[in-house]
Design a protein around this motif. Structure first.
Motif, PDB file in Angstrom:
ATOM      1  N   THR A 215       0.868  -1.335   0.175  1.00 41.68           N
ATOM      2  CA  THR A 215       0.088   0.058  -0.029  1.00 41.68           C
ATOM      3  C   THR A 215       0.930   1.018  -0.035  1.00 41.68           C
ATOM      4  OG1 THR A 215      -1.595  -1.212   1.225  1.00 41.68           O
ATOM      5  CG2 THR A 215      -1.779   1.055   1.176  1.00 41.68           C
ATOM      6  N   ASP A 216       0.544   2.300  -0.853  1.00 38.15           N
ATOM      7  CA  ASP A 216       0.968   3.668  -0.689  1.00 38.15           C
ATOM      8  C   ASP A 216       0.451   4.506   0.102  1.00 38.15           C
ATOM      9  OD1 ASP A 216       2.370   5.949  -1.631  1.00 38.15           O
ATOM     10  OD2 ASP A 216       2.314   5.694  -3.616  1.00 38.15           O
ATOM     11  N   PHE A 217       0.684   4.903   1.272  1.00 38.27           N
ATOM     12  CA  PHE A 217       0.018   5.684   1.951  1.00 38.27           C
ATOM     13  C   PHE A 217      -0.165   7.098   1.402  1.00 38.27           C
ATOM     14  CE2 PHE A 217       4.179   7.243   3.219  1.00 38.27           C
ATOM     15  CZ  PHE A 217       4.268   8.599   3.422  1.00 38.27           C
ATOM     16  N   THR A 218       0.344   7.567   0.522  1.00 44.10           N
ATOM     17  CA  THR A 218       0.293   8.772  -0.351  1.00 44.10           C
ATOM     18  C   THR A 218      -0.834   9.009  -1.054  1.00 44.10           C
ATOM     19  OG1 THR A 218       1.895   8.445  -2.160  1.00 44.10           O
ATOM     20  CG2 THR A 218       2.955   9.339   0.089  1.00 44.10           C
ATOM     21  N   VAL A 231      12.447   8.002   6.193  1.00 45.99           N
ATOM     22  CA  VAL A 231      13.108   7.237   5.324  1.00 45.99           C
ATOM     23  C   VAL A 231      13.452   7.869   3.848  1.00 45.99           C
ATOM     24  CG1 VAL A 231      12.424   4.900   5.961  1.00 45.99           C
ATOM     25  CG2 VAL A 231      10.854   6.079   4.554  1.00 45.99           C
ATOM     26  N   GLU A 232      12.394   8.863   3.526  1.00 43.73           N
ATOM     27  CA  GLU A 232      12.653   9.578   2.179  1.00 43.73           C
ATOM     28  C   GLU A 232      12.370   8.772   0.973  1.00 43.73           C
ATOM     29  OE1 GLU A 232      15.499  12.622  -0.453  1.00 43.73           O
ATOM     30  OE2 GLU A 232      16.410  10.959   0.846  1.00 43.73           O
ATOM     31  N   ALA A 233      11.583   7.790   1.271  1.00 44.28           N
ATOM     32  CA  ALA A 233      11.001   6.996   0.047  1.00 44.28           C
ATOM     33  C   ALA A 233      10.227   7.688  -1.053  1.00 44.28           C
ATOM     34  CB  ALA A 233      10.327   5.586   0.649  1.00 44.28           C
ATOM     35  N   GLN A 234       9.666   8.757  -0.665  1.00 46.06           N
ATOM     36  CA  GLN A 234       8.412   9.490  -1.464  1.00 46.06           C
ATOM     37  C   GLN A 234       9.144  10.859  -1.448  1.00 46.06           C
ATOM     38  OE1 GLN A 234       6.133   7.933  -3.209  1.00 46.06           O
ATOM     39  NE2 GLN A 234       5.279   6.238  -1.869  1.00 46.06           N
ATOM     40  N   PRO A 235       8.589  11.473  -2.754  1.00 41.30           N
ATOM     41  CA  PRO A 235       9.167  12.960  -2.967  1.00 41.30           C
ATOM     42  C   PRO A 235       8.195  13.653  -1.805  1.00 41.30           C
ATOM     43  CG  PRO A 235       8.768  11.813  -4.992  1.00 41.30           C
ATOM     44  CD  PRO A 235       8.304  11.026  -3.921  1.00 41.30           C
ATOM     45  N   LEU A 236       8.541  14.872  -1.632  1.00 42.57           N
ATOM     46  CA  LEU A 236       7.988  15.730  -0.833  1.00 42.57           C
ATOM     47  C   LEU A 236       6.355  16.104  -1.118  1.00 42.57           C
ATOM     48  CD1 LEU A 236      10.782  18.586   0.301  1.00 42.57           C
ATOM     49  CD2 LEU A 236       9.616  16.709   1.950  1.00 42.57           C
ATOM     50  N   ALA A 237       6.562  16.395  -2.329  1.00 43.23           N
ATOM     51  CA  ALA A 237       4.938  16.602  -2.877  1.00 43.23           C
ATOM     52  C   ALA A 237       4.023  15.550  -2.750  1.00 43.23           C
ATOM     53  CB  ALA A 237       5.130  16.984  -4.305  1.00 43.23           C
ATOM     54  N   ALA A 238       4.638  14.330  -2.891  1.00 42.58           N
ATOM     55  CA  ALA A 238       3.725  13.097  -2.528  1.00 42.58           C
ATOM     56  C   ALA A 238       3.322  12.806  -1.130  1.00 42.58           C
ATOM     57  CB  ALA A 238       4.592  11.843  -2.949  1.00 42.58           C
ATOM     58  N   VAL A 239       4.291  12.937  -0.203  1.00 36.70           N
ATOM     59  CA  VAL A 239       4.173  12.935   1.147  1.00 36.70           C
ATOM     60  C   VAL A 239       3.077  13.997   1.606  1.00 36.70           C
ATOM     61  CG1 VAL A 239       5.116  13.028   3.668  1.00 36.70           C
ATOM     62  CG2 VAL A 239       6.397  12.017   1.518  1.00 36.70           C
ATOM     63  N   ARG A 240       3.203  15.201   1.156  1.00 29.76           N
ATOM     64  CA  ARG A 240       2.217  16.052   1.473  1.00 29.76           C
ATOM     65  C   ARG A 240       0.885  15.890   1.119  1.00 29.76           C
ATOM     66  NH1 ARG A 240       3.717  21.373  -1.487  1.00 29.76           N
ATOM     67  NH2 ARG A 240       1.679  21.995  -0.676  1.00 29.76           N
ATOM     68  N   ARG A 241       0.541  15.140   0.192  1.00 26.21           N
ATOM     69  CA  ARG A 241      -0.713  14.649  -0.199  1.00 26.21           C
ATOM     70  C   ARG A 241      -1.593  14.144   0.946  1.00 26.21           C
ATOM     71  NH1 ARG A 241       1.093  12.901  -5.456  1.00 26.21           N
ATOM     72  NH2 ARG A 241       1.071  10.742  -4.609  1.00 26.21           N
ATOM     73  N   ALA A 242      -0.615  13.233   1.958  1.00 26.40           N
ATOM     74  CA  ALA A 242      -1.356  12.617   3.104  1.00 26.40           C
ATOM     75  C   ALA A 242      -1.359  13.492   4.372  1.00 26.40           C
ATOM     76  CB  ALA A 242      -0.257  11.340   3.316  1.00 26.40           C
TER      77      ALA A 242
END
Length: 337
Positions: A215-218, A231-242
């Motif tokens: 599952t991708d939490f973003t 962990v920086e597995a996702q770009p900042l923009a993607a993490v912000r969506r969550a």
């Protein structure tokens, strides 16, 4: 004649075993050597080290990469030839100005001059008593990683009861402490980890566990008040969506390049904060005695425990650092002395 008596008599102290490095480089630069036992200053404490833990920061300092670390730890070679910071052990001697600690006290904390040795000199303010229900191995695992988690959640995010908190890298050193500390603050906690660590993260008190291999939490509909990204597995923009519309994102990672490391990600986060109601708050953890005392209280009450992935002997320090650098530890790696 004991160490304390030797100090009082002004005698030259014996030698000790220590992990030593004379240049920056991979774990192969480390060697187990005999060196002089250090002498504490007036405000210092000589600790007979029982255990010391290692974390990714120790690896960066050992390699001197990103190069920005050399501005702090020595431009051409490490300023302190003994690696490691976090330790637990027994007070062997104290400086003339130290009154709160006495020889024989069992303590844990962080050294500024190396911990992977049989003895370490530590400023008295960097040490607190090991709680009675905590072993020295567990105590050695606490300082840097747990203080990072505590400062991120309490000082930076000001987590309140009922808030939703998501922790990536929830089974790692900082993440395993962050899950427990967020629960102690009354938050609803979601931990993100791999399949093999789901049960561990759940055992730490996480209300929900996201297996990132499935599952991708973003991309889910769930939104969080606070995200601690280890962990920086996702770009900042993607993490912000969550995040919620006014949520807080704390990027506690950033690989970057060989020169600046996480600086690029930190600068980007700060710039983005100026254009959104969401708050992006990168930070640098700083060792503080009051925070270590707060962690000691959480350990005493059982609200927080150290997760130990494995223990290694002093002559296995190079292997321990290689393992930590791979980034898949379950909690902490501790070296017993």
């Amino acid at each position: 004649m004991g160490i304390e008596q030797q100090l009082n008599a002004g005698k030259h102290l014996a030698t000790m075993r220590a992990v030593v490095q004379h240049r920056y480089g991979p774990p192969s630069v480390l060697a187990l050597s005999e060196v002089a036992i250090p002498v504490p200053g007036s405000g210092g404490v000589l600790v007979r080290v029982s255990a010391a833990s290692v974390h990714p920061g120790d690896y960066f300092v050992m390699t001197g990469k990103p190069y920005m670390v050399r501005l702090v730890f020595g431009l051409r070679r490490p300023r302190h030839g003994i690696p490691g910071m976090d330790l637990a052990g027994v007070v062997a001697a104290v400086g003339s100005d130290v009154t709160a600690l006495r020889p024989g006290d069992e303590v844990f904390g962080w050294s500024t001059a190396g911990a992977l040795a049989e003895y370490a000199c530590v400023p008295a303010d960097n040490l607190v008593p090991v709680p009675a229900n905590v072993s020295v191995v567990q105590g050695a695992a606490v300082p840097t990683s747990a203080m990072t988690a505590l400062q991120a959640l309490r000082k930076i995010a000001n987590v309140q009861p009922g808030q939703t908190v998501l922790v990536t890298g929830a089974s790692g050193g900082v993440g395993s402490f962050a899950v427990q500390i967020a629960k102690a603050f009354g938050a609803e906690v979601t931990g993100v980890c791999s399949t093999r660590n789901v049960d561990l993260v759940r055992s730490l008190g996480a209300d929900h566990v996201v297996d990132y291999t499935r599952t991708d939490f973003t991309r889910s509909e769930k939104r969080y008040d606070v995200i601690l990204d280890n962990v920086e597995a996702q770009p900042l923009a993607a993490v912000r969506r969550a995040l919620t519309l006014t949520g807080i994102l704390i990027p506690n990672s950033g690989r970057g390049g060989r020169w600046l490391g996480p600086i690029r990600r930190i600068v980007k986060a700060r710039l983005l904060s100026g254009f959104t109601r969401q708050r992006l708050k990168p930070f640098t953890s700083i060792g503080k005695r009051q925070d270590l005392l707060a962690l000691a209280d959480l350990l005493t009450t059982g609200q927080v425990r150290a997760v130990i992935d494995r223990t290694c002997a002093l002559d296995e320090a190079a292997d321990a650092l290689r393992y930590v650098a791979a980034g898949h530890t379950q909690g902490k790696v501790v070296i017993t002395v």
